[in-house]
Design an enzyme around this catalytic site. Structure first.
Site, mmCIF file in Angstrom:
data_model
loop_
_atom_site.group_PDB
_atom_site.id
_atom_site.type_symbol
_atom_site.label_atom_id
_atom_site.label_comp_id
_atom_site.label_asym_id
_atom_site.label_seq_id
_atom_site.Cartn_x
_atom_site.Cartn_y
_atom_site.Cartn_z
ATOM 1 N N GLY A 150 1.035 -1.028 -0.107
ATOM 2 C CA GLY A 150 -0.182 -0.054 0.011
ATOM 3 C C GLY A 150 0.850 1.251 0.129
ATOM 4 O O GLY A 150 0.483 2.231 0.589
ATOM 5 N N LEU A 186 1.630 3.342 -1.942
ATOM 6 C CA LEU A 186 1.239 4.521 -2.828
ATOM 7 C C LEU A 186 0.082 5.182 -2.236
ATOM 8 O O LEU A 186 -0.624 6.089 -2.776
ATOM 9 C CB LEU A 186 0.821 4.130 -4.450
ATOM 10 C CG LEU A 186 1.744 3.631 -4.973
ATOM 11 C CD1 LEU A 186 1.502 3.139 -6.453
ATOM 12 C CD2 LEU A 186 3.092 4.496 -5.203
ATOM 13 N N GLY A 187 -0.517 4.814 -1.011
ATOM 14 C CA GLY A 187 -1.735 5.306 -0.532
ATOM 15 C C GLY A 187 -1.192 6.504 0.489
ATOM 16 O O GLY A 187 -0.159 7.005 0.582
ATOM 17 N N GLN A 188 -2.262 7.280 1.401
ATOM 18 C CA GLN A 188 -2.250 8.390 2.155
ATOM 19 C C GLN A 188 -0.838 8.311 3.140
ATOM 20 O O GLN A 188 0.129 9.229 3.205
ATOM 21 C CB GLN A 188 -3.403 8.667 2.762
ATOM 22 C CG GLN A 188 -3.363 10.153 3.580
ATOM 23 C CD GLN A 188 -4.562 10.433 4.202
ATOM 24 O OE1 GLN A 188 -5.107 9.394 4.983
ATOM 25 N NE2 GLN A 188 -4.746 11.596 4.499
ATOM 26 N N ASP A 211 -0.427 -7.646 -6.118
ATOM 27 C CA ASP A 211 -1.321 -7.930 -4.965
ATOM 28 C C ASP A 211 -1.329 -8.812 -3.801
ATOM 29 O O ASP A 211 -0.708 -9.505 -3.889
ATOM 30 C CB ASP A 211 -2.727 -8.798 -6.008
ATOM 31 C CG ASP A 211 -3.902 -8.932 -5.121
ATOM 32 O OD1 ASP A 211 -4.284 -8.744 -4.116
ATOM 33 O OD2 ASP A 211 -4.877 -9.458 -6.062
ATOM 34 N N TYR A 248 -15.189 -2.379 8.382
ATOM 35 C CA TYR A 248 -13.961 -1.977 8.367
ATOM 36 C C TYR A 248 -13.368 -2.099 9.898
ATOM 37 O O TYR A 248 -12.330 -2.717 9.955
ATOM 38 C CB TYR A 248 -13.621 -0.556 7.843
ATOM 39 C CG TYR A 248 -11.979 0.078 7.958
ATOM 40 C CD1 TYR A 248 -11.096 -0.538 7.147
ATOM 41 C CD2 TYR A 248 -11.879 1.144 8.622
ATOM 42 C CE1 TYR A 248 -9.863 0.107 7.066
ATOM 43 C CE2 TYR A 248 -10.553 1.571 9.080
ATOM 44 C CZ TYR A 248 -9.658 1.121 7.986
ATOM 45 O OH TYR A 248 -8.276 1.418 8.005
ATOM 46 N N LYS A 255 -10.600 -4.838 11.416
ATOM 47 C CA LYS A 255 -9.408 -4.355 12.162
ATOM 48 C C LYS A 255 -9.625 -5.008 13.684
ATOM 49 O O LYS A 255 -8.473 -5.401 14.107
ATOM 50 C CB LYS A 255 -9.562 -2.884 12.143
ATOM 51 C CG LYS A 255 -9.100 -1.962 11.121
ATOM 52 C CD LYS A 255 -7.718 -2.252 10.504
ATOM 53 C CE LYS A 255 -7.288 -1.393 9.484
ATOM 54 N NZ LYS A 255 -5.851 -1.853 8.943
#
Length: 322
Positions: free
Chosen positions: A14, A16-18, A58, A148, A152
């Site tokens: 991940g 390239l995420g925030q 992936d 979500y 978690k």
């Protein structure tokens, strides 16, 4: 045995995420580009990540993940790839599969000794009905109401299980809402606190989808990255929590944030039109007790609401050419 920084090989999923974008760049500064391998679903864009290597991967492909860990002799994994809250509600089964199974795979790889240390982010979404609104403690009963949050919560229990049963060095943080000028908001409940700055600078006014007196825990991205690195650098024996550490950051309402913005942009005006996200905000804590993280690994923050507001406006004005 801890590996020294020169031999540490880091994989970020991940990337390239925030969080991933900024964490990758910080890890490159610390460990050198050649020791940082970024991965994501998209093609590599050199403007987005400074990592020395990029794998288009992936995380659900367990064989490929294993191969990448072997090929690069990965020692530490920051497993950030996940489906976020809004999208998870629309695709519950896919969200469960993506948010839980790759984590289990990394825990297995660590159990086998293929990798040494894993970071995995949890979220304040694990909290839910029946908990106090203010100063939510480390060990409250988790009662999430979203897909979500459920994924978690399950992930936290798996982390704890693999540590206690197999000695896996897994570390985790429950992130509150994250605020950054580098990456735009992505449609979440806490995103008003990013959007408001763009609108203040470009339009001089903002219509908030959260009501004026709704307090939520927030964290400036610089502090989120620092906390993550502080936790990962802490000696293993100092850590008493292997599910996920509370992170409180700062807590404020849209009204309080608007008042801070007015100090920098006096003509700024705010109005309120709560939408469906108000119900989600109402189910979350207003503030979080993070004293255990402070005690165990010295959690500190550099940004309060005033410092954050000044920094956001200064940087966004440059970014937006204002």
């Amino acid at each position: 045995m801890e590996t020294d920084t020169h031999t540490e090989k880091i994989l970020i999923t991940g990337a390239l995420g925030q969080i991933g974008t900024e964490l990758t760049n910080r890890l490159v500064e610390i460990h050198g580009a050649e020791n940082v391998i970024a991965s994501g679903l998209d093609r590599w864009d050199k403007k987005l990540t400074s990592a020395g290597f990029y794998e288009r991967m992936d995380v659900s492909n367990t064989q490929l993940v294993r191969q990448v860990c072997k090929d690069y002799e990965i020692t530490t994994v920051y497993h950030l790839a996940s489906l976020l809250s809004g999208t998870s509600e629309r695709q519950p089964q896919f969200a469960w599969k993506l948010n839980v199974e790759p984590l289990l795979n990394f825990l297995e790889l660590a159990k086998e000794g293929l990798i040494k240390k894993v970071f995995w982010p949890s979220s304040i979404a694990v909290f839910g009905k029946g908990i106090p609104k203010e100063n939510v403690g480390q060990d409250v009963v988790l009662n999430p109401t979203t897909v979500y949050g459920i994924s978690k919560m399950a992930g936290e229990k798996w982390c704890e299980y693999y540590h206690e049963k197999y000695g896996v060095d897994i570390r985790s943080i429950r992130y509150p809402g994250l605020i950054s000028w580098k990456t735009p908001a992505g449609g979440g409940t806490t995103d008003y606190a990013v959007e408001i700055f763009y609108e203040a600078i470009e339009e001089g006014k903002y219509k908030s989808f959260i009501s004026e007196n709704t307090a939520m825990p927030m964290l400036y991205m610089d502090d989120a990255i620092n906390a993550t690195l502080q936790l990962m650098e802490a000696p293993s024996e100092n850590l008493t929590v292997r599910s996920s550490y509370n992170l409180g950051g700062m807590s404020f309402t849209p009204k309080e944030l608007a008042e801070e913005i007015k100090k920098e942009i006096p003509e700024f005006e705010i109005s309120y039109e709560p939408d469906f996200r108000q119900a989600i905000a109402d189910s979350w804590p207003a503030s979080i007790d993070d004293s255990v993280a402070k005690k165990d690994w010295g959690l500190t923050y550099d940004f309060g609401i005033t410092e954050m507001t000044k920094d956001m406006i200064k940087n966004l004005k440059v970014k937006l050419g204002k």
